[in-house]
Design a protein around this motif. Structure first.
Motif, PDB file in Angstrom:
ATOM      1  N   THR A 138       0.827  -1.209   0.000  1.00 59.05           N
ATOM      2  CA  THR A 138       0.000   0.000   0.000  1.00 59.05           C
ATOM      3  C   THR A 138       0.859   1.257   0.000  1.00 59.05           C
ATOM      4  OG1 THR A 138      -1.820  -1.114   1.147  1.00 59.05           O
ATOM      5  CG2 THR A 138      -1.756   1.295   1.266  1.00 59.05           C
ATOM      6  N   ASP A 139       1.919   1.245   0.784  1.00 57.58           N
ATOM      7  CA  ASP A 139       2.736   2.446   0.963  1.00 57.58           C
ATOM      8  C   ASP A 139       4.098   2.359   0.273  1.00 57.58           C
ATOM      9  OD1 ASP A 139       0.766   3.605   2.650  1.00 57.58           O
ATOM     10  OD2 ASP A 139       1.503   2.375   4.305  1.00 57.58           O
ATOM     11  N   ILE A 140       4.276   1.367  -0.605  1.00 60.11           N
ATOM     12  CA  ILE A 140       5.562   1.228  -1.281  1.00 60.11           C
ATOM     13  C   ILE A 140       5.819   2.435  -2.187  1.00 60.11           C
ATOM     14  CG2 ILE A 140       4.646  -0.031  -3.293  1.00 60.11           C
ATOM     15  CD1 ILE A 140       7.158  -1.826  -3.099  1.00 60.11           C
ATOM     16  N   ASP A 141       7.070   2.851  -2.290  1.00 61.27           N
ATOM     17  CA  ASP A 141       7.433   4.020  -3.101  1.00 61.27           C
ATOM     18  C   ASP A 141       7.510   3.589  -4.563  1.00 61.27           C
ATOM     19  OD1 ASP A 141       8.259   6.468  -3.990  1.00 61.27           O
ATOM     20  OD2 ASP A 141      10.331   6.251  -3.289  1.00 61.27           O
ATOM     21  N   ASP A 142       6.352   3.520  -5.199  1.00 59.66           N
ATOM     22  CA  ASP A 142       6.257   2.930  -6.537  1.00 59.66           C
ATOM     23  C   ASP A 142       6.196   3.960  -7.661  1.00 59.66           C
ATOM     24  OD1 ASP A 142       3.766   3.978  -6.132  1.00 59.66           O
ATOM     25  OD2 ASP A 142       2.660   2.133  -6.516  1.00 59.66           O
ATOM     26  N   LYS A 143       6.246   5.230  -7.320  1.00 60.97           N
ATOM     27  CA  LYS A 143       6.159   6.305  -8.323  1.00 60.97           C
ATOM     28  C   LYS A 143       4.897   6.150  -9.176  1.00 60.97           C
ATOM     29  CE  LYS A 143      10.282   7.411  -6.893  1.00 60.97           C
ATOM     30  NZ  LYS A 143      10.403   8.403  -5.800  1.00 60.97           N
ATOM     31  N   ASP A 144       3.868   5.554  -8.602  1.00 56.70           N
ATOM     32  CA  ASP A 144       2.571   5.348  -9.243  1.00 56.70           C
ATOM     33  C   ASP A 144       2.610   4.338 -10.397  1.00 56.70           C
ATOM     34  OD1 ASP A 144       1.375   7.180  -7.519  1.00 56.70           O
ATOM     35  OD2 ASP A 144       1.833   8.864  -8.848  1.00 56.70           O
ATOM     36  N   TYR A 145       3.611   3.457 -10.420  1.00 60.06           N
ATOM     37  CA  TYR A 145       3.682   2.437 -11.466  1.00 60.06           C
ATOM     38  C   TYR A 145       3.049   1.107 -11.040  1.00 60.06           C
ATOM     39  CZ  TYR A 145       6.654   5.193 -14.547  1.00 60.06           C
ATOM     40  OH  TYR A 145       7.129   6.156 -15.394  1.00 60.06           O
ATOM     41  N   PHE A 146       2.689   0.962  -9.755  1.00 60.63           N
ATOM     42  CA  PHE A 146       2.133  -0.311  -9.299  1.00 60.63           C
ATOM     43  C   PHE A 146       0.660  -0.186  -8.942  1.00 60.63           C
ATOM     44  CE2 PHE A 146       1.030  -3.213  -5.791  1.00 60.63           C
ATOM     45  CZ  PHE A 146       1.174  -4.421  -6.469  1.00 60.63           C
ATOM     46  N   PHE A 147      -0.132  -1.143  -9.436  1.00 64.54           N
ATOM     47  CA  PHE A 147      -1.561  -1.219  -9.139  1.00 64.54           C
ATOM     48  C   PHE A 147      -1.888  -2.678  -8.808  1.00 64.54           C
ATOM     49  CE2 PHE A 147      -0.697   1.995 -12.304  1.00 64.54           C
ATOM     50  CZ  PHE A 147      -1.426   3.098 -11.906  1.00 64.54           C
ATOM     51  N   ARG A 148      -3.063  -2.897  -8.209  1.00 59.15           N
ATOM     52  CA  ARG A 148      -3.498  -4.276  -8.004  1.00 59.15           C
ATOM     53  C   ARG A 148      -5.018  -4.371  -8.053  1.00 59.15           C
ATOM     54  NH1 ARG A 148      -1.390  -5.456  -1.783  1.00 59.15           N
ATOM     55  NH2 ARG A 148      -1.799  -3.408  -0.889  1.00 59.15           N
ATOM     56  N   THR A 149      -5.482  -5.500  -8.562  1.00 63.53           N
ATOM     57  CA  THR A 149      -6.918  -5.721  -8.693  1.00 63.53           C
ATOM     58  C   THR A 149      -7.467  -6.584  -7.564  1.00 63.53           C
ATOM     59  OG1 THR A 149      -6.439  -7.535 -10.246  1.00 63.53           O
ATOM     60  CG2 THR A 149      -6.992  -5.392 -11.189  1.00 63.53           C
ATOM     61  N   ALA A 150      -6.615  -7.038  -6.651  1.00 66.03           N
ATOM     62  CA  ALA A 150      -7.053  -7.757  -5.448  1.00 66.03           C
ATOM     63  C   ALA A 150      -6.877  -6.838  -4.251  1.00 66.03           C
ATOM     64  CB  ALA A 150      -6.240  -9.029  -5.246  1.00 66.03           C
ATOM     65  N   PRO A 151      -7.808  -6.887  -3.297  1.00 61.30           N
ATOM     66  CA  PRO A 151      -7.697  -6.008  -2.131  1.00 61.30           C
ATOM     67  C   PRO A 151      -6.576  -6.426  -1.185  1.00 61.30           C
ATOM     68  CG  PRO A 151      -9.579  -7.481  -1.919  1.00 61.30           C
ATOM     69  CD  PRO A 151      -9.044  -7.669  -3.306  1.00 61.30           C
ATOM     70  N   SER A 152      -6.142  -5.497  -0.359  1.00 65.83           N
ATOM     71  CA  SER A 152      -5.064  -5.716   0.600  1.00 65.83           C
ATOM     72  C   SER A 152      -5.483  -6.680   1.702  1.00 65.83           C
ATOM     73  CB  SER A 152      -4.662  -4.377   1.225  1.00 65.83           C
ATOM     74  OG  SER A 152      -3.893  -4.568   2.389  1.00 65.83           O
ATOM     75  N   ASP A 153      -4.482  -7.380   2.250  1.00 68.51           N
ATOM     76  CA  ASP A 153      -4.738  -8.282   3.377  1.00 68.51           C
ATOM     77  C   ASP A 153      -5.140  -7.533   4.641  1.00 68.51           C
ATOM     78  OD1 ASP A 153      -4.311 -10.658   2.047  1.00 68.51           O
ATOM     79  OD2 ASP A 153      -2.146 -10.595   2.377  1.00 68.51           O
ATOM     80  N   ALA A 154      -4.936  -6.237   4.672  1.00 70.37           N
ATOM     81  CA  ALA A 154      -5.442  -5.466   5.809  1.00 70.37           C
ATOM     82  C   ALA A 154      -6.954  -5.624   5.889  1.00 70.37           C
ATOM     83  CB  ALA A 154      -5.063  -4.000   5.655  1.00 70.37           C
ATOM     84  N   ARG A 155      -7.601  -5.652   4.751  1.00 72.94           N
ATOM     85  CA  ARG A 155      -9.048  -5.876   4.708  1.00 72.94           C
ATOM     86  C   ARG A 155      -9.371  -7.357   4.858  1.00 72.94           C
ATOM     87  NH1 ARG A 155     -14.105  -4.644   3.659  1.00 72.94           N
ATOM     88  NH2 ARG A 155     -15.285  -5.662   2.014  1.00 72.94           N
ATOM     89  N   GLN A 156      -8.558  -8.231   4.255  1.00 72.44           N
ATOM     90  CA  GLN A 156      -8.847  -9.656   4.339  1.00 72.44           C
ATOM     91  C   GLN A 156      -8.817 -10.149   5.794  1.00 72.44           C
ATOM     92  OE1 GLN A 156      -7.561 -14.001   2.492  1.00 72.44           O
ATOM     93  NE2 GLN A 156      -6.398 -12.199   1.893  1.00 72.44           N
ATOM     94  N   GLY A 157      -7.911  -9.592   6.588  1.00 70.50           N
ATOM     95  CA  GLY A 157      -7.855  -9.970   7.998  1.00 70.50           C
ATOM     96  C   GLY A 157      -9.170  -9.678   8.705  1.00 70.50           C
ATOM     97  N   GLU A 158      -9.791  -8.561   8.368  1.00 71.79           N
ATOM     98  CA  GLU A 158     -11.067  -8.191   8.964  1.00 71.79           C
ATOM     99  C   GLU A 158     -12.189  -9.119   8.490  1.00 71.79           C
ATOM    100  OE1 GLU A 158     -11.508  -4.185   7.747  1.00 71.79           O
ATOM    101  OE2 GLU A 158      -9.983  -3.394   9.124  1.00 71.79           O
ATOM    102  N   ILE A 159     -12.179  -9.432   7.193  1.00 69.97           N
ATOM    103  CA  ILE A 159     -13.235 -10.291   6.640  1.00 69.97           C
ATOM    104  C   ILE A 159     -13.123 -11.707   7.180  1.00 69.97           C
ATOM    105  CG2 ILE A 159     -14.210 -11.243   4.522  1.00 69.97           C
ATOM    106  CD1 ILE A 159     -14.693  -8.246   4.917  1.00 69.97           C
ATOM    107  N   LEU A 160     -11.894 -12.238   7.247  1.00 70.48           N
ATOM    108  CA  LEU A 160     -11.711 -13.584   7.780  1.00 70.48           C
ATOM    109  C   LEU A 160     -12.142 -13.645   9.249  1.00 70.48           C
ATOM    110  CD1 LEU A 160     -10.780 -16.465   7.274  1.00 70.48           C
ATOM    111  CD2 LEU A 160      -8.430 -15.748   7.842  1.00 70.48           C
ATOM    112  N   THR A 161     -11.887 -12.591   9.976  1.00 70.10           N
ATOM    113  CA  THR A 161     -12.356 -12.510  11.362  1.00 70.10           C
ATOM    114  C   THR A 161     -13.875 -12.611  11.431  1.00 70.10           C
ATOM    115  OG1 THR A 161     -10.483 -11.242  12.220  1.00 70.10           O
ATOM    116  CG2 THR A 161     -12.589 -10.970  13.361  1.00 70.10           C
ATOM    117  N   GLU A 162     -14.558 -11.854  10.588  1.00 65.89           N
ATOM    118  CA  GLU A 162     -16.023 -11.883  10.570  1.00 65.89           C
ATOM    119  C   GLU A 162     -16.531 -13.304  10.295  1.00 65.89           C
ATOM    120  OE1 GLU A 162     -17.489  -9.127   7.723  1.00 65.89           O
ATOM    121  OE2 GLU A 162     -16.525  -7.382   8.659  1.00 65.89           O
ATOM    122  N   VAL A 163     -15.918 -13.984   9.345  1.00 61.19           N
ATOM    123  CA  VAL A 163     -16.353 -15.336   8.979  1.00 61.19           C
ATOM    124  C   VAL A 163     -16.150 -16.302  10.141  1.00 61.19           C
ATOM    125  CG1 VAL A 163     -15.819 -17.308   7.492  1.00 61.19           C
ATOM    126  CG2 VAL A 163     -16.026 -15.021   6.506  1.00 61.19           C
TER     127      VAL A 163
END
Length: 401
Positions: A138-163
Protein backbone atom coordinates in the motif's frame (compact mmCIF):
# COMPACT_ATOMS: atom_id res chain seq x y z
CA UNK A 1 23.63 -4.57 -67.26
CA UNK A 2 24.62 -8.18 -66.94
CA UNK A 3 22.16 -10.86 -65.91
CA UNK A 4 24.24 -11.53 -62.79
CA UNK A 5 24.11 -7.88 -61.70
CA UNK A 6 20.36 -7.71 -62.31
CA UNK A 7 19.89 -10.84 -60.20
CA UNK A 8 21.95 -9.37 -57.38
CA UNK A 9 19.95 -6.13 -57.46
CA UNK A 10 16.67 -8.04 -57.44
CA UNK A 11 17.81 -10.10 -54.48
CA UNK A 12 18.89 -6.96 -52.65
CA UNK A 13 15.52 -5.28 -53.24
CA UNK A 14 13.68 -8.42 -52.13
CA UNK A 15 15.79 -8.62 -48.98
CA UNK A 16 15.13 -4.99 -48.15
CA UNK A 17 11.42 -5.51 -48.70
CA UNK A 18 11.39 -8.50 -46.34
CA UNK A 19 13.30 -6.56 -43.70
CA UNK A 20 10.86 -3.67 -44.00
CA UNK A 21 7.90 -6.03 -43.74
CA UNK A 22 9.44 -7.70 -40.70
CA UNK A 23 10.01 -4.33 -39.05
CA UNK A 24 6.41 -3.36 -39.78
CA UNK A 25 5.13 -6.56 -38.20
CA UNK A 26 7.29 -5.98 -35.13
CA UNK A 27 6.02 -2.41 -34.89
CA UNK A 28 2.45 -3.74 -34.78
CA UNK A 29 3.24 -6.12 -31.91
CA UNK A 30 2.85 -4.87 -28.34
CA UNK A 31 4.33 -7.25 -25.79
CA UNK A 32 2.76 -7.62 -22.35
CA UNK A 33 4.60 -9.49 -19.60
CA UNK A 34 2.81 -12.08 -17.48
CA UNK A 35 4.94 -12.97 -14.47
CA UNK A 36 3.46 -15.59 -12.14
CA UNK A 37 4.75 -18.52 -10.11
CA UNK A 38 4.57 -21.20 -12.78
CA UNK A 39 6.77 -23.18 -10.40
CA UNK A 40 6.58 -22.96 -6.62
CA UNK A 41 3.96 -22.96 -3.87
CA UNK A 42 1.08 -21.72 -6.06
CA UNK A 43 1.88 -23.62 -9.25
CA UNK A 44 -1.49 -25.41 -9.36
CA UNK A 45 -3.49 -22.16 -9.55
CA UNK A 46 -1.11 -20.22 -11.80
CA UNK A 47 -2.24 -21.75 -15.14
CA UNK A 48 -5.77 -20.48 -14.57
CA UNK A 49 -4.50 -17.01 -13.73
CA UNK A 50 -2.29 -16.80 -16.80
CA UNK A 51 -5.00 -18.24 -19.02
CA UNK A 52 -7.47 -15.63 -17.81
CA UNK A 53 -5.05 -12.75 -18.44
CA UNK A 54 -4.36 -14.08 -21.92
CA UNK A 55 -8.10 -14.44 -22.55
CA UNK A 56 -8.44 -10.67 -22.08
CA UNK A 57 -5.53 -9.99 -24.44
CA UNK A 58 -7.08 -12.27 -27.08
CA UNK A 59 -10.39 -10.46 -26.74
CA UNK A 60 -8.61 -7.19 -27.47
CA UNK A 61 -6.76 -8.67 -30.44
CA UNK A 62 -9.93 -10.15 -31.90
CA UNK A 63 -11.49 -6.67 -31.93
CA UNK A 64 -8.73 -5.22 -34.11
CA UNK A 65 -9.29 -1.86 -32.41
CA UNK A 66 -6.16 -1.41 -30.32
CA UNK A 67 -4.16 1.55 -31.67
CA UNK A 68 -5.58 1.00 -35.16
CA UNK A 69 -4.83 -2.68 -35.42
CA UNK A 70 -1.87 -3.41 -33.18
CA UNK A 71 -1.85 -6.77 -31.37
CA UNK A 72 -0.97 -7.70 -27.80
CA UNK A 73 1.49 -10.57 -27.42
CA UNK A 74 1.75 -12.17 -23.97
CA UNK A 75 5.24 -13.08 -22.76
CA UNK A 76 5.29 -15.41 -19.76
CA UNK A 77 7.94 -15.37 -17.05
CA UNK A 78 8.30 -17.42 -13.87
CA UNK A 79 8.31 -15.48 -10.59
CA UNK A 80 8.67 -18.76 -8.61
CA UNK A 81 6.54 -16.91 -6.02
CA UNK A 82 9.29 -17.16 -3.38
CA UNK A 83 12.73 -16.57 -4.94
CA UNK A 84 13.34 -12.82 -5.14
CA UNK A 85 16.55 -13.10 -7.15
CA UNK A 86 14.96 -15.36 -9.76
CA UNK A 87 11.83 -13.21 -9.96
CA UNK A 88 13.81 -10.00 -10.37
CA UNK A 89 15.98 -11.55 -13.10
CA UNK A 90 12.87 -12.82 -14.93
CA UNK A 91 11.23 -9.39 -14.75
CA UNK A 92 14.42 -7.71 -15.94
CA UNK A 93 14.39 -9.94 -19.03
CA UNK A 94 10.79 -8.98 -19.72
CA UNK A 95 11.67 -5.30 -19.60
CA UNK A 96 15.07 -5.17 -21.28
CA UNK A 97 15.10 -8.16 -23.64
CA UNK A 98 11.42 -8.57 -24.51
CA UNK A 99 10.70 -4.84 -24.23
CA UNK A 100 7.23 -5.29 -22.76
CA UNK A 101 4.95 -2.27 -22.56
CA UNK A 102 3.57 -3.31 -19.14
CA UNK A 103 3.39 -6.31 -16.81
CA UNK A 104 0.53 -8.38 -15.41
CA UNK A 105 1.84 -9.55 -12.04
CA UNK A 106 3.59 -10.47 -10.06
CA UNK A 107 1.61 -12.94 -7.98
CA UNK A 108 3.10 -13.37 -4.50
CA UNK A 109 3.76 -10.31 -2.37
CA UNK A 110 7.43 -10.80 -1.57
CA UNK A 111 8.57 -11.16 -5.17
CA UNK A 112 6.22 -8.37 -6.21
CA UNK A 113 7.87 -5.98 -3.75
CA UNK A 114 11.28 -6.98 -5.13
CA UNK A 115 10.23 -6.44 -8.75
CA UNK A 116 8.58 -3.09 -8.02
CA UNK A 117 11.71 -1.79 -6.28
CA UNK A 118 14.36 -3.27 -8.58
CA UNK A 119 12.73 -3.38 -12.01
CA UNK A 120 9.41 -1.59 -12.44
CA UNK A 121 10.25 1.73 -10.82
CA UNK A 122 13.82 2.06 -12.16
CA UNK A 123 12.61 1.28 -15.70
CA UNK A 124 9.28 3.08 -15.47
CA UNK A 125 7.08 0.05 -16.24
CA UNK A 126 3.48 -0.40 -15.08
CA UNK A 127 2.70 -3.52 -13.04
CA UNK A 128 -0.85 -4.60 -12.25
CA UNK A 129 -0.92 -7.53 -9.85
CA UNK A 130 -4.03 -9.70 -9.50
CA UNK A 131 -2.94 -11.38 -6.28
CA UNK A 132 -0.14 -9.63 -4.35
CA UNK A 133 -2.08 -8.69 -1.24
CA UNK A 134 0.47 -7.67 1.41
CA UNK A 135 -0.38 -4.42 3.23
CA UNK A 136 3.27 -3.44 2.69
CA UNK A 137 2.45 -2.74 -0.95
CA UNK A 138 0.00 0.00 0.00
CA UNK A 139 2.74 2.45 0.96
CA UNK A 140 5.56 1.23 -1.28
CA UNK A 141 7.43 4.02 -3.10
CA UNK A 142 6.26 2.93 -6.54
CA UNK A 143 6.16 6.30 -8.32
CA UNK A 144 2.57 5.35 -9.24
CA UNK A 145 3.68 2.44 -11.47
CA UNK A 146 2.13 -0.31 -9.30
CA UNK A 147 -1.56 -1.22 -9.14
CA UNK A 148 -3.50 -4.28 -8.00
CA UNK A 149 -6.92 -5.72 -8.69
CA UNK A 150 -7.05 -7.76 -5.45
CA UNK A 151 -7.70 -6.01 -2.13
CA UNK A 152 -5.06 -5.72 0.60
CA UNK A 153 -4.74 -8.28 3.38
CA UNK A 154 -5.44 -5.47 5.81
CA UNK A 155 -9.05 -5.88 4.71
CA UNK A 156 -8.85 -9.66 4.34
CA UNK A 157 -7.85 -9.97 8.00
CA UNK A 158 -11.07 -8.19 8.96
CA UNK A 159 -13.23 -10.29 6.64
CA UNK A 160 -11.71 -13.58 7.78
CA UNK A 161 -12.36 -12.51 11.36
CA UNK A 162 -16.02 -11.88 10.57
CA UNK A 163 -16.35 -15.34 8.98
CA UNK A 164 -14.67 -17.22 11.83
CA UNK A 165 -16.52 -15.35 14.58
CA UNK A 166 -19.82 -15.98 12.79
CA UNK A 167 -19.05 -19.70 13.15
CA UNK A 168 -18.97 -19.34 16.96
CA UNK A 169 -15.19 -19.65 17.19
CA UNK A 170 -13.79 -17.71 20.12
CA UNK A 171 -10.12 -18.75 20.18
CA UNK A 172 -7.68 -19.60 17.40
CA UNK A 173 -4.07 -20.60 16.84
CA UNK A 174 -2.46 -19.06 13.76
CA UNK A 175 0.22 -20.51 11.48
CA UNK A 176 1.52 -18.23 8.74
CA UNK A 177 4.07 -18.61 5.97
CA UNK A 178 7.33 -16.93 6.91
CA UNK A 179 7.45 -14.10 4.36
CA UNK A 180 6.02 -10.64 3.62
CA UNK A 181 2.63 -12.02 2.68
CA UNK A 182 2.26 -14.28 5.69
CA UNK A 183 3.54 -11.82 8.28
CA UNK A 184 1.43 -8.93 7.00
CA UNK A 185 -1.69 -11.08 6.79
CA UNK A 186 -1.13 -12.55 10.25
CA UNK A 187 -0.65 -9.12 11.80
CA UNK A 188 -3.88 -7.79 10.29
CA UNK A 189 -5.87 -10.89 11.21
CA UNK A 190 -4.63 -11.04 14.81
CA UNK A 191 -5.42 -7.36 15.34
CA UNK A 192 -8.91 -7.75 13.87
CA UNK A 193 -9.69 -10.97 15.74
CA UNK A 194 -8.66 -9.58 19.09
CA UNK A 195 -10.53 -6.34 18.41
CA UNK A 196 -13.63 -8.47 17.79
CA UNK A 197 -13.29 -10.03 21.25
CA UNK A 198 -11.57 -13.25 20.22
CA UNK A 199 -8.42 -14.81 21.64
CA UNK A 200 -5.33 -15.67 19.59
CA UNK A 201 -3.43 -18.31 21.56
CA UNK A 202 -0.35 -18.21 19.31
CA UNK A 203 0.70 -16.74 15.96
CA UNK A 204 3.73 -18.64 14.68
CA UNK A 205 5.52 -18.70 11.32
CA UNK A 206 6.24 -21.82 9.29
CA UNK A 207 8.84 -22.19 6.53
CA UNK A 208 7.90 -23.59 3.15
CA UNK A 209 9.62 -26.59 1.62
CA UNK A 210 9.88 -28.78 4.73
CA UNK A 211 8.98 -32.44 4.76
CA UNK A 212 7.89 -32.55 8.41
CA UNK A 213 5.82 -29.97 10.28
CA UNK A 214 5.24 -31.97 13.47
CA UNK A 215 7.32 -29.56 15.60
CA UNK A 216 5.38 -26.53 14.38
CA UNK A 217 2.04 -28.27 14.95
CA UNK A 218 3.18 -29.41 18.40
CA UNK A 219 3.72 -25.79 19.43
CA UNK A 220 0.34 -24.79 17.98
CA UNK A 221 -1.41 -27.65 19.77
CA UNK A 222 0.22 -26.74 23.09
CA UNK A 223 -1.16 -23.22 22.81
CA UNK A 224 -4.61 -24.60 21.99
CA UNK A 225 -7.60 -22.98 20.35
CA UNK A 226 -11.00 -23.85 18.88
CA UNK A 227 -9.60 -23.61 15.35
CA UNK A 228 -6.29 -23.55 13.51
CA UNK A 229 -6.06 -20.61 11.08
CA UNK A 230 -3.60 -21.26 8.27
CA UNK A 231 -2.29 -18.29 6.29
CA UNK A 232 0.04 -20.04 3.86
CA UNK A 233 0.30 -21.60 0.41
CA UNK A 234 -1.86 -24.38 -0.91
CA UNK A 235 1.02 -26.29 -2.53
CA UNK A 236 3.66 -25.78 0.16
CA UNK A 237 3.93 -25.31 3.91
CA UNK A 238 0.24 -24.59 4.43
CA UNK A 239 -0.87 -28.03 3.32
CA UNK A 240 1.97 -29.54 5.34
CA UNK A 241 0.74 -27.82 8.50
CA UNK A 242 -2.81 -29.08 7.97
CA UNK A 243 -1.68 -32.61 7.20
CA UNK A 244 0.41 -32.74 10.38
CA UNK A 245 -2.47 -31.31 12.42
CA UNK A 246 -4.82 -33.95 11.06
CA UNK A 247 -2.34 -36.81 11.53
CA UNK A 248 -1.75 -35.89 15.18
CA UNK A 249 -5.35 -34.95 15.96
CA UNK A 250 -4.18 -31.54 17.12
CA UNK A 251 -7.05 -29.62 15.48
CA UNK A 252 -10.36 -30.60 13.93
CA UNK A 253 -11.40 -27.27 12.42
CA UNK A 254 -9.50 -25.01 10.08
CA UNK A 255 -9.84 -21.43 8.84
CA UNK A 256 -8.02 -20.47 5.65
CA UNK A 257 -6.68 -17.37 3.97
CA UNK A 258 -6.71 -16.79 0.22
CA UNK A 259 -3.39 -18.54 -0.48
CA UNK A 260 -4.82 -21.84 0.79
CA UNK A 261 -7.71 -22.08 -1.67
CA UNK A 262 -7.33 -24.78 -4.31
CA UNK A 263 -8.55 -28.20 -5.38
CA UNK A 264 -5.14 -29.64 -4.57
CA UNK A 265 -5.83 -29.05 -0.85
CA UNK A 266 -9.02 -31.10 -0.91
CA UNK A 267 -7.23 -33.78 -2.90
CA UNK A 268 -4.42 -33.89 -0.33
CA UNK A 269 -6.45 -33.79 2.90
CA UNK A 270 -9.74 -35.41 1.92
CA UNK A 271 -12.60 -35.83 4.40
CA UNK A 272 -10.62 -34.30 7.26
CA UNK A 273 -11.09 -30.90 5.61
CA UNK A 274 -14.86 -31.11 6.07
CA UNK A 275 -16.25 -27.97 7.71
CA UNK A 276 -13.22 -25.84 6.88
CA UNK A 277 -14.10 -22.18 6.28
CA UNK A 278 -12.24 -19.47 4.46
CA UNK A 279 -12.29 -16.45 2.19
CA UNK A 280 -10.90 -15.53 -1.19
CA UNK A 281 -11.30 -12.31 -3.19
CA UNK A 282 -14.38 -12.63 -5.37
CA UNK A 283 -17.36 -10.70 -6.63
CA UNK A 284 -20.95 -11.27 -7.61
CA UNK A 285 -23.06 -9.55 -10.23
CA UNK A 286 -23.30 -9.26 -13.98
CA UNK A 287 -19.57 -8.80 -14.50
CA UNK A 288 -18.75 -11.93 -12.55
CA UNK A 289 -21.39 -13.90 -14.45
CA UNK A 290 -20.12 -12.73 -17.84
CA UNK A 291 -16.56 -13.62 -16.91
CA UNK A 292 -17.61 -17.06 -15.67
CA UNK A 293 -19.36 -17.81 -18.96
CA UNK A 294 -16.40 -16.64 -21.05
CA UNK A 295 -13.85 -18.47 -18.93
CA UNK A 296 -15.83 -21.70 -19.02
CA UNK A 297 -16.11 -21.46 -22.81
CA UNK A 298 -12.33 -21.02 -22.95
CA UNK A 299 -11.76 -24.15 -20.86
CA UNK A 300 -10.86 -22.26 -17.68
CA UNK A 301 -12.29 -22.66 -14.17
CA UNK A 302 -13.77 -19.28 -13.22
CA UNK A 303 -13.92 -20.27 -9.53
CA UNK A 304 -10.16 -20.87 -9.32
CA UNK A 305 -8.10 -18.38 -7.36
CA UNK A 306 -7.55 -14.93 -8.87
CA UNK A 307 -8.81 -15.75 -12.36
CA UNK A 308 -11.17 -12.78 -12.51
CA UNK A 309 -8.54 -10.48 -11.04
CA UNK A 310 -6.04 -11.66 -13.69
CA UNK A 311 -8.48 -10.97 -16.53
CA UNK A 312 -9.11 -7.52 -15.09
CA UNK A 313 -5.39 -6.73 -14.73
CA UNK A 314 -4.73 -7.53 -18.39
CA UNK A 315 -7.86 -5.70 -19.54
CA UNK A 316 -6.85 -2.57 -17.64
CA UNK A 317 -3.45 -2.59 -19.32
CA UNK A 318 -5.01 -2.86 -22.78
CA UNK A 319 -7.55 -0.13 -22.10
CA UNK A 320 -4.87 2.14 -20.62
CA UNK A 321 -2.77 1.70 -23.77
CA UNK A 322 -5.78 2.74 -25.86
CA UNK A 323 -6.50 5.72 -23.58
CA UNK A 324 -2.85 6.79 -23.78
CA UNK A 325 -2.89 6.49 -27.56
CA UNK A 326 0.54 4.89 -27.48
CA UNK A 327 2.71 2.25 -25.84
CA UNK A 328 4.74 4.85 -23.97
CA UNK A 329 5.18 3.37 -20.51
CA UNK A 330 4.63 6.57 -18.58
CA UNK A 331 1.54 7.41 -20.64
CA UNK A 332 0.14 3.96 -19.82
CA UNK A 333 0.73 4.62 -16.12
CA UNK A 334 -1.10 7.92 -16.28
CA UNK A 335 -4.12 6.35 -18.01
CA UNK A 336 -4.82 3.41 -15.67
CA UNK A 337 -6.95 5.25 -13.11
CA UNK A 338 -8.82 7.05 -15.90
CA UNK A 339 -10.09 3.80 -17.40
CA UNK A 340 -10.59 2.00 -14.07
CA UNK A 341 -12.91 4.47 -12.37
CA UNK A 342 -15.82 6.80 -13.00
CA UNK A 343 -16.89 8.74 -14.94
CA UNK A 344 -17.66 6.88 -18.13
CA UNK A 345 -19.51 4.02 -19.79
CA UNK A 346 -19.34 0.86 -17.67
CA UNK A 347 -17.40 -1.97 -19.33
CA UNK A 348 -17.89 -5.64 -18.41
CA UNK A 349 -16.02 -8.81 -19.48
CA UNK A 350 -16.68 -9.52 -23.13
CA UNK A 351 -17.13 -5.80 -23.80
CA UNK A 352 -13.51 -4.79 -24.29
CA UNK A 353 -14.16 -3.97 -27.96
CA UNK A 354 -16.84 -1.54 -26.84
CA UNK A 355 -14.43 0.07 -24.41
CA UNK A 356 -11.68 0.34 -27.01
CA UNK A 357 -14.05 2.01 -29.48
CA UNK A 358 -15.30 4.54 -26.94
CA UNK A 359 -11.73 5.47 -26.05
CA UNK A 360 -10.79 5.68 -29.73
CA UNK A 361 -13.66 8.11 -30.23
CA UNK A 362 -12.44 10.25 -27.34
CA UNK A 363 -15.01 9.13 -24.78
CA UNK A 364 -14.66 7.95 -21.19
CA UNK A 365 -15.09 4.46 -19.71
CA UNK A 366 -15.45 3.02 -16.23
CA UNK A 367 -14.03 -0.51 -16.32
CA UNK A 368 -16.08 -2.73 -13.99
CA UNK A 369 -14.76 -6.06 -15.21
CA UNK A 370 -15.09 -9.41 -13.50
CA UNK A 371 -14.42 -8.17 -9.97
CA UNK A 372 -16.27 -4.82 -9.81
CA UNK A 373 -13.00 -2.94 -10.25
CA UNK A 374 -12.65 0.29 -8.33
CA UNK A 375 -9.12 1.53 -7.70
CA UNK A 376 -8.80 3.70 -4.61
CA UNK A 377 -5.90 5.55 -3.01
CA UNK A 378 -2.56 4.56 -4.54
CA UNK A 379 -4.00 2.12 -7.09
CA UNK A 380 -5.60 -0.15 -4.47
CA UNK A 381 -8.60 -2.36 -5.17
CA UNK A 382 -11.50 -1.84 -2.76
CA UNK A 383 -12.63 -5.42 -3.40
CA UNK A 384 -15.06 -7.95 -1.99
CA UNK A 385 -14.55 -11.50 -0.71
CA UNK A 386 -16.24 -14.82 -1.32
CA UNK A 387 -16.91 -16.80 1.86
CA UNK A 388 -16.81 -20.58 1.44
CA UNK A 389 -17.08 -23.80 3.42
CA UNK A 390 -15.86 -27.29 2.53
CA UNK A 391 -18.82 -29.68 2.41
CA UNK A 392 -19.01 -33.07 0.76
CA UNK A 393 -15.47 -32.74 -0.53
CA UNK A 394 -16.23 -29.49 -2.37
CA UNK A 395 -15.84 -25.76 -1.87
CA UNK A 396 -19.30 -24.28 -1.48
CA UNK A 397 -19.97 -20.55 -1.59
CA UNK A 398 -21.69 -19.19 1.53
CA UNK A 399 -21.91 -15.58 0.39
CA UNK A 400 -19.96 -12.41 -0.30
CA UNK A 401 -18.65 -9.81 2.10
Amino acid sequence: MSTKIRALLAASVAGATLLAASAAVQAQEVKVGIIFGFTGPLETITPGMAGSAEMALKEVNDSGLLLDGQTLTPVRADSTCIDNAAATAAAERLVTTDNVAAIVGADCSGVTIGIVNNVAVPNGVVMISPSATSPALTDIDDKDYFFRTAPSDARQGEILTEVIRSNDINSVAVSYTNNDYGKGFSDSFVAAFEAAGGTVTIAAPHDDGKGDYSAEVGALASAGGDMLVVLGYVDQGGVGIIRAAVDTGAFERFGLGDGMYGQSLIDAIGDDLEGTVGVIPGAEGEGSEKFAAAATAAGLDPTSSYTGESYDAAALIALAIQKAGSTDRTAIRDAVLDVANEPGEKILPGELAKGLQILKDGGDIDYVGATNVELIGPGEASGTYREYIVEGGEYKTVGYR
